[in-house]
Design a protein around this motif. Structure first.
Motif, PDB file in Angstrom:
ATOM      1  N   LYS A  20       4.259  81.291  40.787  1.00 31.61           N
ATOM      2  CA  LYS A  20       5.145  80.202  41.220  1.00 31.61           C
ATOM      3  C   LYS A  20       4.369  78.883  41.316  1.00 31.61           C
ATOM      4  CE  LYS A  20       8.047  78.761  45.067  1.00 31.61           C
ATOM      5  NZ  LYS A  20       8.518  79.058  46.410  1.00 31.61           N
ATOM      6  N   GLU A  21       3.133  78.948  41.812  1.00 25.85           N
ATOM      7  CA  GLU A  21       2.301  77.738  41.911  1.00 25.85           C
ATOM      8  C   GLU A  21       1.926  77.219  40.529  1.00 25.85           C
ATOM      9  OE1 GLU A  21      -0.105  78.306  46.059  1.00 25.85           O
ATOM     10  OE2 GLU A  21      -0.613  79.711  44.439  1.00 25.85           O
ATOM     11  N   ILE A  22       1.643  78.137  39.601  1.00 26.59           N
ATOM     12  CA  ILE A  22       1.338  77.752  38.220  1.00 26.59           C
ATOM     13  C   ILE A  22       2.538  77.022  37.627  1.00 26.59           C
ATOM     14  CG2 ILE A  22       0.866  78.648  35.889  1.00 26.59           C
ATOM     15  CD1 ILE A  22      -1.528  78.999  37.753  1.00 26.59           C
ATOM     16  N   ALA A  23       3.734  77.571  37.841  1.00 25.86           N
ATOM     17  CA  ALA A  23       4.960  76.958  37.329  1.00 25.86           C
ATOM     18  C   ALA A  23       5.133  75.539  37.879  1.00 25.86           C
ATOM     19  CB  ALA A  23       6.170  77.813  37.689  1.00 25.86           C
ATOM     20  N   THR A  30       9.657  79.341  36.334  1.00 26.86           N
ATOM     21  CA  THR A  30       8.878  80.514  36.710  1.00 26.86           C
ATOM     22  C   THR A  30       8.852  81.514  35.558  1.00 26.86           C
ATOM     23  OG1 THR A  30       9.539  80.177  39.012  1.00 26.86           O
ATOM     24  CG2 THR A  30       8.611  82.317  38.465  1.00 26.86           C
ATOM     25  N   THR A  31       9.957  81.648  34.841  1.00 25.05           N
ATOM     26  CA  THR A  31      10.017  82.550  33.691  1.00 25.05           C
ATOM     27  C   THR A  31       8.995  82.148  32.634  1.00 25.05           C
ATOM     28  OG1 THR A  31      12.375  82.934  34.094  1.00 25.05           O
ATOM     29  CG2 THR A  31      11.546  83.490  31.900  1.00 25.05           C
ATOM     30  N   THR A  32       8.898  80.853  32.357  1.00 26.10           N
ATOM     31  CA  THR A  32       7.923  80.354  31.390  1.00 26.10           C
ATOM     32  C   THR A  32       6.505  80.609  31.881  1.00 26.10           C
ATOM     33  OG1 THR A  32       9.457  78.671  30.580  1.00 26.10           O
ATOM     34  CG2 THR A  32       7.111  78.292  30.160  1.00 26.10           C
ATOM     35  N   ALA A  33       6.266  80.405  33.157  1.00 25.93           N
ATOM     36  CA  ALA A  33       4.936  80.647  33.723  1.00 25.93           C
ATOM     37  C   ALA A  33       4.557  82.121  33.591  1.00 25.93           C
ATOM     38  CB  ALA A  33       4.892  80.207  35.181  1.00 25.93           C
ATOM     39  N   TYR A  34       5.498  83.029  33.850  1.00 28.33           N
ATOM     40  CA  TYR A  34       5.229  84.458  33.678  1.00 28.33           C
ATOM     41  C   TYR A  34       4.909  84.774  32.213  1.00 28.33           C
ATOM     42  CZ  TYR A  34       6.345  86.138  38.362  1.00 28.33           C
ATOM     43  OH  TYR A  34       6.322  86.409  39.705  1.00 28.33           O
ATOM     44  N   ALA A  35       5.616  84.127  31.283  1.00 31.45           N
ATOM     45  CA  ALA A  35       5.364  84.347  29.855  1.00 31.45           C
ATOM     46  C   ALA A  35       3.954  83.893  29.476  1.00 31.45           C
ATOM     47  CB  ALA A  35       6.404  83.611  29.015  1.00 31.45           C
ATOM     48  N   ILE A  36       3.514  82.763  30.022  1.00 28.62           N
ATOM     49  CA  ILE A  36       2.164  82.267  29.751  1.00 28.62           C
ATOM     50  C   ILE A  36       1.127  83.236  30.301  1.00 28.62           C
ATOM     51  CG2 ILE A  36       0.516  80.417  30.256  1.00 28.62           C
ATOM     52  CD1 ILE A  36       2.975  78.500  30.335  1.00 28.62           C
ATOM     53  N   VAL A  37       1.363  83.726  31.515  1.00 32.84           N
ATOM     54  CA  VAL A  37       0.438  84.692  32.120  1.00 32.84           C
ATOM     55  C   VAL A  37       0.380  85.956  31.268  1.00 32.84           C
ATOM     56  CG1 VAL A  37       0.065  86.197  34.117  1.00 32.84           C
ATOM     57  CG2 VAL A  37       0.681  83.801  34.473  1.00 32.84           C
ATOM     58  N   LYS A  38       1.535  86.414  30.794  1.00 32.22           N
ATOM     59  CA  LYS A  38       1.602  87.633  29.986  1.00 32.22           C
ATOM     60  C   LYS A  38       0.829  87.489  28.674  1.00 32.22           C
ATOM     61  CE  LYS A  38       4.870  91.035  28.258  1.00 32.22           C
ATOM     62  NZ  LYS A  38       6.280  91.407  28.093  1.00 32.22           N
ATOM     63  N   GLU A  39       0.766  86.266  28.138  1.00 34.73           N
ATOM     64  CA  GLU A  39       0.016  86.006  26.900  1.00 34.73           C
ATOM     65  C   GLU A  39      -1.484  86.202  27.094  1.00 34.73           C
ATOM     66  OE1 GLU A  39       0.864  82.135  25.310  1.00 34.73           O
ATOM     67  OE2 GLU A  39       3.022  82.492  25.343  1.00 34.73           O
ATOM     68  N   GLY A  40      -1.945  86.192  28.351  1.00 35.92           N
ATOM     69  CA  GLY A  40      -3.363  86.387  28.616  1.00 35.92           C
ATOM     70  C   GLY A  40      -4.194  85.132  28.411  1.00 35.92           C
ATOM     71  N   VAL A  41      -3.559  83.977  28.537  1.00 37.20           N
ATOM     72  CA  VAL A  41      -4.250  82.699  28.348  1.00 37.20           C
ATOM     73  C   VAL A  41      -5.348  82.501  29.387  1.00 37.20           C
ATOM     74  CG1 VAL A  41      -3.916  80.196  28.261  1.00 37.20           C
ATOM     75  CG2 VAL A  41      -2.167  81.709  27.343  1.00 37.20           C
ATOM     76  N   PHE A  42      -5.127  82.986  30.586  1.00 33.41           N
ATOM     77  CA  PHE A  42      -6.129  82.934  31.643  1.00 33.41           C
ATOM     78  C   PHE A  42      -6.133  84.266  32.377  1.00 33.41           C
ATOM     79  CE2 PHE A  42      -2.264  81.662  33.608  1.00 33.41           C
ATOM     80  CZ  PHE A  42      -1.836  80.518  32.954  1.00 33.41           C
ATOM     81  N   LYS A  43      -7.170  84.512  33.147  1.00 31.99           N
ATOM     82  CA  LYS A  43      -7.333  85.793  33.837  1.00 31.99           C
ATOM     83  C   LYS A  43      -6.337  85.932  34.979  1.00 31.99           C
ATOM     84  CE  LYS A  43     -12.209  86.052  32.767  1.00 31.99           C
ATOM     85  NZ  LYS A  43     -13.563  86.085  33.292  1.00 31.99           N
ATOM     86  N   SER A  44      -5.779  87.128  35.079  1.00 34.22           N
ATOM     87  CA  SER A  44      -4.850  87.412  36.171  1.00 34.22           C
ATOM     88  C   SER A  44      -4.998  88.872  36.571  1.00 34.22           C
ATOM     89  CB  SER A  44      -3.407  87.126  35.745  1.00 34.22           C
ATOM     90  OG  SER A  44      -3.011  87.974  34.701  1.00 34.22           O
ATOM     91  N   VAL A  45      -4.492  89.179  37.748  1.00 29.49           N
ATOM     92  CA  VAL A  45      -4.530  90.547  38.253  1.00 29.49           C
ATOM     93  C   VAL A  45      -3.230  90.818  38.997  1.00 29.49           C
ATOM     94  CG1 VAL A  45      -5.694  89.917  40.413  1.00 29.49           C
ATOM     95  CG2 VAL A  45      -5.914  92.228  39.544  1.00 29.49           C
TER      96      VAL A  45
END
Length: 67
Positions: A20-23, A30-45
């Motif tokens: 949500k903060e990324i968005a 938020t949907t777009t932010a989740y899509a970016i995270v899913k692409e693996g552009v940056f590290k997430s857990v």
């Protein structure tokens, strides 16, 4: 009279962002932010049902975008 000690504990620097903060920072949904995270552009857990994004990884990616 004794001086009163500062009882505030120092809060450690934030090391992760919520999706949500990324968005909000990118001014996208938020949907777009989740899509970016899913692409693996940056590290997430994933912790339970929450995804945490590495602040360092996100900040480095954002800086490389020229924004």
């Amino acid at each position: 009279m004794e001086a009163v000690a500062d009882t505030q504990s120092s809060v450690p620097e934030k090391r992760t962002y919520l999706v949500k903060e990324i968005a909000e920072m990118l001014n996208v949904s938020t949907t777009t932010a989740y899509a970016i995270v899913k692409e693996g552009v940056f590290k997430s857990v994933r912790i339970g049902t929450t995804i945490r994004v590495s602040k360092k990884s996100f900040d480095e990616w954002l800086n490389s975008q020229g924004i």
